[in-house]
Design a protein around this motif. Structure first.
Motif, PDB file in Angstrom:
ATOM      1  N   ASP A  91      42.702   8.537 -33.412  1.00 32.41           N
ATOM      2  CA  ASP A  91      41.590   7.825 -32.786  1.00 32.41           C
ATOM      3  C   ASP A  91      40.311   8.164 -33.531  1.00 32.41           C
ATOM      4  O   ASP A  91      40.238   9.166 -34.251  1.00 32.41           O
ATOM      5  CB  ASP A  91      41.430   8.249 -31.320  1.00 32.41           C
ATOM      6  CG  ASP A  91      42.654   7.973 -30.485  1.00 32.41           C
ATOM      7  OD1 ASP A  91      42.662   6.953 -29.787  1.00 32.41           O
ATOM      8  OD2 ASP A  91      43.615   8.780 -30.529  1.00 32.41           O
ATOM      9  N   LEU A  93      35.951   8.548 -32.968  1.00 29.48           N
ATOM     10  CA  LEU A  93      34.869   8.687 -32.006  1.00 29.48           C
ATOM     11  C   LEU A  93      33.596   9.025 -32.764  1.00 29.48           C
ATOM     12  O   LEU A  93      33.650   9.497 -33.908  1.00 29.48           O
ATOM     13  CB  LEU A  93      35.183   9.757 -30.958  1.00 29.48           C
ATOM     14  CG  LEU A  93      35.078  11.237 -31.323  1.00 29.48           C
ATOM     15  CD1 LEU A  93      35.211  12.090 -30.065  1.00 29.48           C
ATOM     16  CD2 LEU A  93      36.125  11.647 -32.335  1.00 29.48           C
ATOM     17  N   TRP A 137      33.880   0.084 -31.162  1.00 24.89           N
ATOM     18  CA  TRP A 137      33.572   1.263 -30.351  1.00 24.89           C
ATOM     19  C   TRP A 137      32.579   0.914 -29.241  1.00 24.89           C
ATOM     20  O   TRP A 137      32.745   1.339 -28.094  1.00 24.89           O
ATOM     21  CB  TRP A 137      33.007   2.393 -31.221  1.00 24.89           C
ATOM     22  CG  TRP A 137      32.756   3.612 -30.370  1.00 24.89           C
ATOM     23  CD1 TRP A 137      33.661   4.562 -30.018  1.00 24.89           C
ATOM     24  CD2 TRP A 137      31.535   3.945 -29.712  1.00 24.89           C
ATOM     25  NE1 TRP A 137      33.078   5.484 -29.175  1.00 24.89           N
ATOM     26  CE2 TRP A 137      31.768   5.132 -28.970  1.00 24.89           C
ATOM     27  CE3 TRP A 137      30.272   3.370 -29.664  1.00 24.89           C
ATOM     28  CZ2 TRP A 137      30.781   5.746 -28.200  1.00 24.89           C
ATOM     29  CZ3 TRP A 137      29.277   3.979 -28.900  1.00 24.89           C
ATOM     30  CH2 TRP A 137      29.541   5.148 -28.178  1.00 24.89           C
ATOM     31  N   LYS A 176      39.777  11.834 -35.463  1.00 20.60           N
ATOM     32  CA  LYS A 176      39.913  13.121 -34.788  1.00 20.60           C
ATOM     33  C   LYS A 176      40.677  14.132 -35.623  1.00 20.60           C
ATOM     34  O   LYS A 176      40.315  15.308 -35.671  1.00 20.60           O
ATOM     35  CB  LYS A 176      40.608  12.926 -33.437  1.00 20.60           C
ATOM     36  CG  LYS A 176      39.748  12.248 -32.378  1.00 20.60           C
ATOM     37  CD  LYS A 176      40.510  12.154 -31.060  1.00 20.60           C
ATOM     38  CE  LYS A 176      39.660  11.537 -29.969  1.00 20.60           C
ATOM     39  NZ  LYS A 176      40.414  11.443 -28.681  1.00 20.60           N
ATOM     40  N   ALA A 190      30.505  15.664 -31.044  1.00 19.69           N
ATOM     41  CA  ALA A 190      30.946  14.347 -30.583  1.00 19.69           C
ATOM     42  C   ALA A 190      29.912  13.803 -29.613  1.00 19.69           C
ATOM     43  O   ALA A 190      29.536  14.480 -28.653  1.00 19.69           O
ATOM     44  CB  ALA A 190      32.313  14.453 -29.921  1.00 19.69           C
ATOM     45  N   SER A 195      36.802   7.020 -27.277  1.00 19.58           N
ATOM     46  CA  SER A 195      37.396   6.893 -28.610  1.00 19.58           C
ATOM     47  C   SER A 195      38.170   5.583 -28.692  1.00 19.58           C
ATOM     48  O   SER A 195      38.515   4.978 -27.669  1.00 19.58           O
ATOM     49  CB  SER A 195      38.316   8.080 -28.911  1.00 19.58           C
ATOM     50  OG  SER A 195      39.400   8.114 -28.003  1.00 19.58           O
TER      51      SER A 195
END
Length: 215
Positions: A91, A93, A137, A176, A190, A195
């Motif tokens: 994923d 983020l 996102w 990740k 983060a 995510s």
């Protein structure tokens, strides 16, 4: 941990099956530095006398002609007919350096007010078209913003996007599995728990003949 275990198990099968003591592993460029290299120490701890040849290259490759034992690839579609082990489905983020966010964050965790020039965009190329964008996102986080790549920073590797974020050049959609060490060490933070999953998993491939001999 699971992906590393899968790679170690494949290596053990090949060595126990009477194959050569040098393991040739081919990986995409981004995975070589930030994902595979930190795990080689653990692999070599299990096989201290095994020689490893790591090659960073794009898909597709010819495993026979290039004498490759194990190819790690994004997606399960490049090498039909080969033995495949699914490693990890990653994923992305939003991540950035703490100092960058202290200067530019303005207390907005949703990134809605961040200037477009401060977004880092990753161009993964035609083989990785299913990778999520900043528009994806924002949609996942309940927004409708779509930062324009022409107004921001653009890089050609996901590992380079993480490095750029670590250096304070902007906010990146970090994978990740590549950003985990920097997040744990505090070099990156983060900005949201939201995510977006990549379009394809990472998979390991080996030639059927070698898989049969190893089994």
């Amino acid at each position: 941990a699971r992906a590393l275990g899968d790679i170690a198990a494949i290596g053990q099968l090949m060595l126990e099956g009477g194959l050569r003591t040098r393991l040739v592993v081919s990986v995409p460029f981004s995975l070589a530095e930030l994902w595979l290299a930190p795990r080689l120490a653990a692999l070599l701890e299990a096989f201290p006398h095994m020689a490893i040849d790591v090659r960073a290259e794009d898909d597709p490759i010819d495993l026979v002609r290039q004498n490759v034992d194990l190819r790690i690839s994004y997606g399960d579609y490049h090498y039909p007919g080969l033995r495949m082990v699914r490693l990890v489905h990653d994923d992305v983020l939003p991540v950035c350096a703490p100092e960058f966010w202290h200067r530019h964050g303005n207390g907005d965790p949703g990134l809605t007010d961040l200037h477009e020039s401060l977004f880092i965009h990753t161009n993964w190329g035609p083989n990785y078209a299913s990778h999520p964008s900043w528009a994806d996102w924002f949609a996942a986080s309940g927004g409708n913003r779509a930062p324009d790549p022409s107004h921001g920073r653009r890089v050609g590797l996901s590992s380079l996007a993480i490095s750029a974020a670590r250096l304070g050049l902007g906010v990146a959609l970090g994978q990740k599995i590549m950003a985990s060490a920097d997040l744990e060490a505090g070099r990156l933070i983060a900005l949201s728990p939201v995510s977006v999953r990549l379009g394809q998993p990472y998979c390991a491939f080996m030639l059927p003949a070698k898989a049969v001999r190893a089994d």
